[in-house]
Design a protein around this motif. Structure first.
Motif, PDB file in Angstrom:
ATOM      1  N   VAL A  18       0.827  -1.214   0.000  1.00 18.89           N
ATOM      2  CA  VAL A  18       0.000   0.000   0.000  1.00 18.89           C
ATOM      3  C   VAL A  18       0.861   1.264   0.000  1.00 18.89           C
ATOM      4  CG1 VAL A  18      -1.754   1.291   1.266  1.00 18.89           C
ATOM      5  CG2 VAL A  18      -1.973  -1.184   1.020  1.00 18.89           C
ATOM      6  N   PRO A  19       1.781   1.447   0.963  1.00 23.53           N
ATOM      7  CA  PRO A  19       2.639   2.638   0.873  1.00 23.53           C
ATOM      8  C   PRO A  19       3.546   2.606  -0.361  1.00 23.53           C
ATOM      9  CG  PRO A  19       2.736   1.668   3.069  1.00 23.53           C
ATOM     10  CD  PRO A  19       2.059   0.675   2.175  1.00 23.53           C
ATOM     11  N   GLY A  20       3.975   1.393  -0.771  1.00 21.92           N
ATOM     12  CA  GLY A  20       4.833   1.297  -1.943  1.00 21.92           C
ATOM     13  C   GLY A  20       4.140   1.796  -3.197  1.00 21.92           C
ATOM     14  N   ALA A  21       2.848   1.476  -3.344  1.00 30.41           N
ATOM     15  CA  ALA A  21       2.101   1.956  -4.508  1.00 30.41           C
ATOM     16  C   ALA A  21       2.009   3.475  -4.505  1.00 30.41           C
ATOM     17  CB  ALA A  21       0.698   1.344  -4.510  1.00 30.41           C
ATOM     18  N   TYR A  22       1.842   4.072  -3.333  1.00 30.40           N
ATOM     19  CA  TYR A  22       1.714   5.525  -3.252  1.00 30.40           C
ATOM     20  C   TYR A  22       3.049   6.216  -3.506  1.00 30.40           C
ATOM     21  CZ  TYR A  22       0.744  10.171  -1.347  1.00 30.40           C
ATOM     22  OH  TYR A  22       0.608  11.529  -1.188  1.00 30.40           O
ATOM     23  N   VAL A  23       4.124   5.657  -2.970  1.00 34.93           N
ATOM     24  CA  VAL A  23       5.434   6.306  -3.082  1.00 34.93           C
ATOM     25  C   VAL A  23       6.099   5.988  -4.420  1.00 34.93           C
ATOM     26  CG1 VAL A  23       7.757   6.430  -2.101  1.00 34.93           C
ATOM     27  CG2 VAL A  23       5.766   6.326  -0.586  1.00 34.93           C
ATOM     28  N   GLY A  24       6.051   4.713  -4.836  1.00 33.59           N
ATOM     29  CA  GLY A  24       6.821   4.302  -6.007  1.00 33.59           C
ATOM     30  C   GLY A  24       6.015   3.930  -7.229  1.00 33.59           C
ATOM     31  N   GLY A  25       4.699   3.876  -7.123  1.00 34.29           N
ATOM     32  CA  GLY A  25       3.874   3.571  -8.284  1.00 34.29           C
ATOM     33  C   GLY A  25       3.746   2.084  -8.560  1.00 34.29           C
ATOM     34  N   GLY A  26       3.334   1.770  -9.780  1.00 33.45           N
ATOM     35  CA  GLY A  26       3.034   0.401 -10.151  1.00 33.45           C
ATOM     36  C   GLY A  26       4.211  -0.542 -10.080  1.00 33.45           C
ATOM     37  N   ALA A  27       5.399  -0.086 -10.448  1.00 31.98           N
ATOM     38  CA  ALA A  27       6.576  -0.959 -10.410  1.00 31.98           C
ATOM     39  C   ALA A  27       6.885  -1.398  -8.984  1.00 31.98           C
ATOM     40  CB  ALA A  27       7.780  -0.238 -11.016  1.00 31.98           C
ATOM     41  N   THR A  28       6.834  -0.462  -8.054  1.00 31.79           N
ATOM     42  CA  THR A  28       7.081  -0.799  -6.650  1.00 31.79           C
ATOM     43  C   THR A  28       6.016  -1.744  -6.123  1.00 31.79           C
ATOM     44  OG1 THR A  28       8.132   1.350  -6.312  1.00 31.79           O
ATOM     45  CG2 THR A  28       7.427   0.157  -4.347  1.00 31.79           C
ATOM     46  N   LEU A  29       4.774  -1.514  -6.517  1.00 25.49           N
ATOM     47  CA  LEU A  29       3.683  -2.395  -6.107  1.00 25.49           C
ATOM     48  C   LEU A  29       3.921  -3.815  -6.603  1.00 25.49           C
ATOM     49  CD1 LEU A  29       0.875  -3.011  -4.961  1.00 25.49           C
ATOM     50  CD2 LEU A  29      -0.107  -2.112  -7.086  1.00 25.49           C
ATOM     51  N   ALA A  30       4.339  -3.957  -7.858  1.00 17.61           N
ATOM     52  CA  ALA A  30       4.577  -5.288  -8.419  1.00 17.61           C
ATOM     53  C   ALA A  30       5.694  -6.013  -7.675  1.00 17.61           C
ATOM     54  CB  ALA A  30       4.914  -5.175  -9.899  1.00 17.61           C
ATOM     55  N   VAL A  31       6.770  -5.301  -7.357  1.00 15.99           N
ATOM     56  CA  VAL A  31       7.882  -5.920  -6.632  1.00 15.99           C
ATOM     57  C   VAL A  31       7.441  -6.321  -5.229  1.00 15.99           C
ATOM     58  CG1 VAL A  31      10.158  -5.494  -5.626  1.00 15.99           C
ATOM     59  CG2 VAL A  31       9.668  -4.737  -7.960  1.00 15.99           C
ATOM     60  N   ALA A  32       6.708  -5.452  -4.540  1.00 17.62           N
ATOM     61  CA  ALA A  32       6.241  -5.759  -3.188  1.00 17.62           C
ATOM     62  C   ALA A  32       5.302  -6.964  -3.190  1.00 17.62           C
ATOM     63  CB  ALA A  32       5.539  -4.548  -2.591  1.00 17.62           C
ATOM     64  N   TYR A  33       4.464  -7.060  -4.206  1.00 21.69           N
ATOM     65  CA  TYR A  33       3.554  -8.202  -4.306  1.00 21.69           C
ATOM     66  C   TYR A  33       4.334  -9.501  -4.519  1.00 21.69           C
ATOM     67  CZ  TYR A  33       0.064 -11.375  -6.249  1.00 21.69           C
ATOM     68  OH  TYR A  33      -0.732 -12.464  -6.504  1.00 21.69           O
ATOM     69  N   ALA A  34       5.302  -9.469  -5.440  1.00 14.80           N
ATOM     70  CA  ALA A  34       6.098 -10.669  -5.709  1.00 14.80           C
ATOM     71  C   ALA A  34       6.857 -11.118  -4.457  1.00 14.80           C
ATOM     72  CB  ALA A  34       7.073 -10.401  -6.854  1.00 14.80           C
ATOM     73  N   LEU A  35       7.440 -10.161  -3.737  1.00 11.03           N
ATOM     74  CA  LEU A  35       8.171 -10.516  -2.516  1.00 11.03           C
ATOM     75  C   LEU A  35       7.226 -11.090  -1.460  1.00 11.03           C
ATOM     76  CD1 LEU A  35      10.637  -7.487  -2.210  1.00 11.03           C
ATOM     77  CD2 LEU A  35      11.163  -9.837  -2.909  1.00 11.03           C
ATOM     78  N   THR A  36       6.007 -10.592  -1.414  1.00 12.43           N
ATOM     79  CA  THR A  36       5.036 -11.121  -0.459  1.00 12.43           C
ATOM     80  C   THR A  36       4.692 -12.569  -0.777  1.00 12.43           C
ATOM     81  OG1 THR A  36       4.085  -8.915  -0.149  1.00 12.43           O
ATOM     82  CG2 THR A  36       2.757 -10.785   0.552  1.00 12.43           C
ATOM     83  N   VAL A  37       4.504 -12.867  -2.056  1.00 10.66           N
ATOM     84  CA  VAL A  37       4.218 -14.253  -2.457  1.00 10.66           C
ATOM     85  C   VAL A  37       5.386 -15.164  -2.088  1.00 10.66           C
ATOM     86  CG1 VAL A  37       3.817 -15.784  -4.423  1.00 10.66           C
ATOM     87  CG2 VAL A  37       2.616 -13.587  -4.286  1.00 10.66           C
ATOM     88  N   PHE A  38       6.608 -14.707  -2.323  1.00  5.02           N
ATOM     89  CA  PHE A  38       7.773 -15.520  -1.946  1.00  5.02           C
ATOM     90  C   PHE A  38       7.848 -15.688  -0.425  1.00  5.02           C
ATOM     91  CE2 PHE A  38       9.676 -14.134  -6.145  1.00  5.02           C
ATOM     92  CZ  PHE A  38       9.612 -15.403  -6.702  1.00  5.02           C
ATOM     93  N   ALA A  39       7.477 -14.655   0.332  1.00  3.46           N
ATOM     94  CA  ALA A  39       7.472 -14.762   1.788  1.00  3.46           C
ATOM     95  C   ALA A  39       6.452 -15.800   2.254  1.00  3.46           C
ATOM     96  CB  ALA A  39       7.177 -13.398   2.410  1.00  3.46           C
ATOM     97  N   ILE A  40       5.310 -15.850   1.584  1.00  2.00           N
ATOM     98  CA  ILE A  40       4.294 -16.856   1.926  1.00  2.00           C
ATOM     99  C   ILE A  40       4.838 -18.264   1.656  1.00  2.00           C
ATOM    100  CG2 ILE A  40       2.045 -17.777   1.234  1.00  2.00           C
ATOM    101  CD1 ILE A  40       1.205 -14.835   0.708  1.00  2.00           C
ATOM    102  N   LEU A  41       5.490 -18.437   0.506  1.00  2.53           N
ATOM    103  CA  LEU A  41       6.079 -19.742   0.196  1.00  2.53           C
ATOM    104  C   LEU A  41       7.163 -20.117   1.218  1.00  2.53           C
ATOM    105  CD1 LEU A  41       6.397 -19.355  -3.672  1.00  2.53           C
ATOM    106  CD2 LEU A  41       4.866 -20.930  -2.465  1.00  2.53           C
ATOM    107  N   ALA A  42       8.005 -19.150   1.589  1.00  2.00           N
ATOM    108  CA  ALA A  42       9.054 -19.417   2.563  1.00  2.00           C
ATOM    109  C   ALA A  42       8.461 -19.805   3.909  1.00  2.00           C
ATOM    110  CB  ALA A  42       9.954 -18.191   2.710  1.00  2.00           C
ATOM    111  N   TRP A  43       7.392 -19.106   4.294  1.00  4.17           N
ATOM    112  CA  TRP A  43       6.719 -19.454   5.550  1.00  4.17           C
ATOM    113  C   TRP A  43       6.251 -20.903   5.528  1.00  4.17           C
ATOM    114  CZ3 TRP A  43       1.623 -21.087   5.674  1.00  4.17           C
ATOM    115  CH2 TRP A  43       1.082 -21.290   6.946  1.00  4.17           C
ATOM    116  N   ARG A  44       5.714 -21.340   4.385  1.00  7.04           N
ATOM    117  CA  ARG A  44       5.185 -22.703   4.314  1.00  7.04           C
ATOM    118  C   ARG A  44       6.315 -23.723   4.331  1.00  7.04           C
ATOM    119  NH1 ARG A  44       3.244 -26.005   5.970  1.00  7.04           N
ATOM    120  NH2 ARG A  44       1.238 -27.045   5.689  1.00  7.04           N
ATOM    121  N   PHE A  45       7.480 -23.351   3.794  1.00  6.91           N
ATOM    122  CA  PHE A  45       8.610 -24.284   3.796  1.00  6.91           C
ATOM    123  C   PHE A  45       9.070 -24.593   5.216  1.00  6.91           C
ATOM    124  CE2 PHE A  45       9.933 -22.558  -0.611  1.00  6.91           C
ATOM    125  CZ  PHE A  45       9.027 -23.421  -1.215  1.00  6.91           C
ATOM    126  N   VAL A  46       9.021 -23.608   6.102  1.00  9.59           N
ATOM    127  CA  VAL A  46       9.555 -23.788   7.450  1.00  9.59           C
ATOM    128  C   VAL A  46       8.488 -24.127   8.476  1.00  9.59           C
ATOM    129  CG1 VAL A  46      11.455 -22.221   6.977  1.00  9.59           C
ATOM    130  CG2 VAL A  46       9.369 -21.325   8.011  1.00  9.59           C
TER     131      VAL A  46
END
Length: 291
Positions: free
Chosen positions: A86-114
């Motif tokens: 949410v703050p990333g979209a406001y500060v950095g626009g669509g590119a920042t939002l896309a990166v933050a979303y991708a990192l969140t998905v990877f964080a969810i996968l990492a959580w499930r691994f451990v």
């Protein structure tokens, strides 16, 4: 019993009104609207905080709802994703939002691994895969879609864009409710939302088109016909969003996503129409009035 209609068939009964406390719901709605307007036009950063709070709490409601079907949505990475997107979209626009979303998905996968696996499930779909799917759905449905309102806010006259978006979705709800109560006779999706009628949908489209044609020229110097098209599109997507959450709640066996908002239910019960409409309205406004 209903009186037989001509030809011997039974006339369709009008959908019943929702069992809500209407004055209470209206009071909460006006209060939320006032907070929204103040945050948009007094201090935009307050709107960012408001959306972060709504998406984090909404994600928690989704996690609780999925838990009723033994799906474990990790609240920590999902909430952290909302705090980034949410703050990333406001500060950095669509590119920042896309990166933050991708990192969140990877964080969810990492959580499930451990995290240890839950109950044994189907050999084709393990509990871990189901948990990850529910978590990715949550982070996509709530913080990602909500972040498109921050992309609107970044645009010229951004506060007016967000306000117009909210006005059109609220008009859909009010127009549909009024027309459904007054004229509703034919249920639109009885297996998903028995109280919604085709007459109510017509009222939603009429309210959205009229308000769009009036508000787009006044708020953003757009054309009246563009506003009418925008209103129709917003109503169509908002209705699909409302029906989609109704289907989800029916599948999960719950009436409301929560009870935080008197007369409304949970936060997600108010966001169900707004979230899917946000990216559509954002993109249409870019086309209709530029960026």
């Amino acid at each position: 019993m209903n009186a037989p209609a001509p030809g011997g068939s039974t006339a369709s009964a009008p959908p019943r009104r929702a069992g809500r406390n209407l004055p209470q719901a209206m009071g909460v709605g006006f209060a939320l609207g006032g907070v929204l307007v103040l945050s948009l036009f007094v201090r935009r950063e307050a709107y960012v905080v408001l959306v972060v709070a709504a998406t984090v709490y909404g994600s928690i409601e989704m996690a609780r709802a999925f838990r009723s079907r033994h799906l474990q949505v990790p609240v920590l990475p999902v909430a952290a994703g909302a705090l980034a997107m949410v703050p990333g979209a406001y500060v950095g626009g669509g590119a920042t939002l896309a990166v933050a979303y991708a990192l969140t998905v990877f964080a969810i996968l990492a959580w499930r691994f451990v995290t240890p696996s839950g109950d044994a499930g189907s050999p084709l779909v393990t509990p871990g895969i189901r948990d990850v799917a529910a978590a990715v759905f949550t982070v996509t449905y709530v913080p990602l879609l909500a972040s498109f309102t921050l992309l609107m806010l970044r645009e010229p006259q951004g506060a007016w864009r967000v306000l117009l978006f909210v006005v059109l979705v609220v008009a859909s709800d009010i127009g549909g409710f009024a027309a459904g109560v007054a004229f509703g006779r034919h249920p639109m999706a009885p297996s998903v939302s028995p109280k919604k009628s085709w007459e109510g949908l017509a009222g939603s489209f009429a309210a959205g088109a009229v308000l769009g044609a009036l508000c787009l020229p006044l708020m953003l110097d757009g054309s009246w016909w563009g506003g009418a098209l925008l209103g129709l599109a917003a109503v169509a997507i908002a209705t699909l969003g409302d029906l989609s959450e109704s289907m989800l709640k029916r599948d999960l066996g719950i009436k409301d996503m929560g009870d935080l908002l008197p007369g409304h239910g949970g936060v997600m019960d108010r966001l169900d129409s707004l979230l899917p409409a946000a990216p559509v309205v954002h993109l249409l406004l870019v086309v209709l009035v530029g960026s």
